[in-house]
Scaffold this motif. Structure first.
Motif, short mmCIF file in Angstrom:
data_model
loop_
_atom_site.label_atom_id
_atom_site.label_comp_id
_atom_site.label_asym_id
_atom_site.label_seq_id
_atom_site.Cartn_x
_atom_site.Cartn_y
_atom_site.Cartn_z
N SER A 60 0.79 -1.32 0.04
CA SER A 60 0.09 -0.10 0.20
C SER A 60 1.06 1.41 0.19
N LEU A 61 1.87 1.22 0.73
CA LEU A 61 2.87 2.27 0.72
C LEU A 61 3.47 2.47 -0.73
N PHE A 62 3.86 1.58 -1.53
CA PHE A 62 4.18 1.59 -2.87
C PHE A 62 3.21 2.32 -3.41
N PHE A 63 1.87 1.96 -3.45
CA PHE A 63 0.95 2.49 -4.27
C PHE A 63 0.70 3.80 -3.80
N ALA A 64 0.68 4.28 -2.58
CA ALA A 64 0.32 5.33 -2.31
C ALA A 64 1.42 6.59 -3.07
N GLY A 65 2.71 6.22 -3.30
CA GLY A 65 3.62 7.00 -3.91
C GLY A 65 3.36 6.77 -5.54
N PHE A 66 2.73 5.55 -6.10
CA PHE A 66 2.29 5.48 -7.33
C PHE A 66 1.12 6.45 -7.79
N MET A 67 0.09 6.36 -6.63
CA MET A 67 -0.97 7.15 -6.76
C MET A 67 -0.67 8.73 -6.79
N LEU A 68 -0.03 9.03 -5.92
CA LEU A 68 0.24 10.75 -5.82
C LEU A 68 0.88 11.15 -7.11
N SER A 69 1.81 10.29 -7.86
CA SER A 69 2.21 10.78 -8.88
C SER A 69 1.75 10.86 -10.22
N GLN A 70 0.47 10.34 -10.02
CA GLN A 70 -0.54 10.28 -11.45
C GLN A 70 -0.64 11.40 -12.14
N PHE A 71 -1.09 12.23 -11.45
CA PHE A 71 -1.57 13.66 -12.10
C PHE A 71 -0.17 14.54 -12.38
N PRO A 72 0.71 14.74 -11.24
CA PRO A 72 1.84 15.19 -11.79
C PRO A 72 2.70 14.67 -13.16
N GLY A 73 2.44 13.30 -13.19
CA GLY A 73 3.16 12.82 -14.24
C GLY A 73 2.37 13.19 -15.53
#
Length: 494
Positions: A60-73
């Protein structure tokens, strides 16, 4: 008229396929490795009372990082170019995966997994946008399906290959064998990115036919890297701060995961206030909102199976570790057929009013029935490995087929020039499911001593997803997608 034979966009599809492949072996390997560490009580799993919940928290901590960088990406891709962000993503993935093999304790392991998520999170929105830019409109659905098949191949390779790598390394490395897959997969990612950098360029004709400011041809690596690092540093500080604070307070892993998902609405509010002109067109759209919310169940299902499938099969009588991995791999293997098939179907119905929406609803509905059928089969005490493999494969066909349809529908509904932003928002909201799925499912498994409850929850969420897809207005989905995304190229002259 579209030329026949091998075209430049086919080469780009191939390179993006490889990008998805290595990004998925890097992230999917974590699940089987954690399952192996739990079984062998090694490293930081040696004395954990709730190992599946704790292991799920790492995911879940991995996907928290993954989630937050979606829009900035997606935003950075629109600003600095899609290709630079894609290349930086795979380089980032390879380095962090390689470093994970050298880590000495839990904190560094978690930190590197979060960093991996932050780097890999920028792939989706730029990959989808780059396909739209380089591909003739009538083949966009197919292109999206073919490229994202790399996800399925990477998922299958990691699900089956990681246990084999662990088995291979154990005689030499003992309880440190968990490091070996990270070493090997990191090196593979860095090799692949060299090919992507060399061959993944638009055709010269296309470059000449568009503005130099188009994100499809812009290549500002330096500024893109600096901005990516700035966003990542801020998000890393937030995620690790939440982790340390919650751990200090003795809060449960599930509670931590729900706090992390709370970052999504906060980020959306922040983006709306600071970048309203960019966000408003993709956020204040009722039909896109329904599509975004429906995707939460897609990511939940993907990472419920992607993280815990080996453990599910093993617990229900699937044999030894490697044997269970073989059965579980049939689900990911189905994507090799499902992804391109979904893309082809999507293109076939694109000219019809509401064609893609209806196909997406049907595929989601059938998948819901497959999930409940699998849960019923296992709960009744059945454990025939052949039947389990068949059910997982059939379920996977529908699951992977629906994804390129959802992606093409997102592109169809997105305003012109906002594809990166729309795809980023789609995955930002969708990743709420990925953040919660590993830890909530692990918690339910530890609490009930069975994977039955997590399977039923997975099916219920997919059923809700189907209803959300049906809520998309038929008047909003028009075949104008082909007109607004038509590109002035020799393959497709205007």
């Amino acid at each position: 008229m579209i030329k026949k034979g091998w075209q430049r966009y086919h080469t780009i599809w191939t390179m993006l396929f490889l990008g998805w492949f290595v990004s998925y072996i890097d992230r999917t390997a974590t699940g089987p490795i954690i399952t192996w560490m739990i079984e062998n009580k090694v490293s930081f799993f040696s004395d954990v009372s709730n190992p599946h919940e704790f292991g799920g928290l790492i995911g879940s901590l991995f996907f928290a990082g993954f989630m937050l960088s979606q829009f900035p990406g997606g935003y950075l891709g629109d600003k600095f170019g899609y290709r630079p962000i894609i290349i930086l993503c795979i380089v980032w993935s390879g380095i962090t995966t390689l470093l994970t093999g050298f880590t000495g304790g839990l904190i560094m392991f978690v930190l590197l997994r979060v960093l991996l998520g932050l780097g890999e999170g920028v792939l989706y929105s730029n990959d989808r946008s780059y396909i739209v830019f380089n591909t003739p409109p009538k083949k966009i659905g197919l292109g999206m399906g073919v490229v994202i098949t790399g996800l399925s191949v990477g998922l299958t390779a990691a699900t089956l290959g990681t246990p084999l790598l662990l088995e291979m390394a154990e005689p030499m490395m003992g309880k440190e064998a968990w490091r070996f897959p990270f070493f090997l997969l990191g090196v593979i990612s860095l090799i692949v990115v060299l090919f992507m950098f060399k061959y993944m360029r638009p055709s010269p004709e296309l470059i000449k036919s568009v503005s130099p400011d188009s994100p499809g041809v812009k290549e500002n690596y330096g500024k893109a890297f600096i901005q990516l690092c700035m966003y990542s540093a801020a998000f890393l500080a937030i995620i690790m701060g939440i982790y340390f604070a919650c751990t200090e307070l003795g809060l449960s892993a599930v509670f931590i995961a729900f706090i992390l998902t709370g970052l999504t609405p906060l980020l959306i509010i922040y983006l709306y206030k600071t970048k309203k002109s960019d966000v408003h067109p993709v956020l204040m759209n009722r039909n896109l909102i329904f599509l975004y919310l429906s995707a939460i169940a897609i990511m939940w299902h993907l990472w419920f199976y992607g993280f815990w499938s080996v453990s599910i099969v093993k617990d229900f009588g699937g044999g030894a570790f490697v044997g269970a991995a073989l059965v579980a791999s049939f689900n990911g293997l189905a994507g090799i057929i499902g992804f391109p098939l979904g893309g082809i179907i999507s293109d076939k119905v694109a000219h019809k009013l509401n064609g893609r929406r209806n196909v997406l609803a049907i595929l989601t509905g059938v998948l819901t029935l497959c999930i409940f059928g699998f849960a019923a089969y296992l709960q009744l005490g059945n454990n025939n490995l052949v039947i389990m493999s068949i059910i997982l494969f059939v379920s996977g066909l529908f699951f992977f087929a629906l994804q390129p349809v959802a992606h093409a529908l997102t592109a169809e509904l997105a305003p012109e020039g906002k594809h990166g932003t729309a795809f980023g928002m789609w995955n930002l909201i969708a990743e709420v499911g990925a953040v919660l799925s590993p830890v909530v499912s692990g918690f339910l498994r530890d609490s009930t001593q069975s994977w039955g409850a997590p399977l039923l929850l997975d099916g219920a969420l997919m059923g809700i997803s189907c209803l959300l897809v049906l809520a998309i207005s038929s008047k909003a989905v028009q075949s104008s997608f082909h007109k607004k995304d038509t590109l002035p190229t020799k393959e497709n002259p205007i």
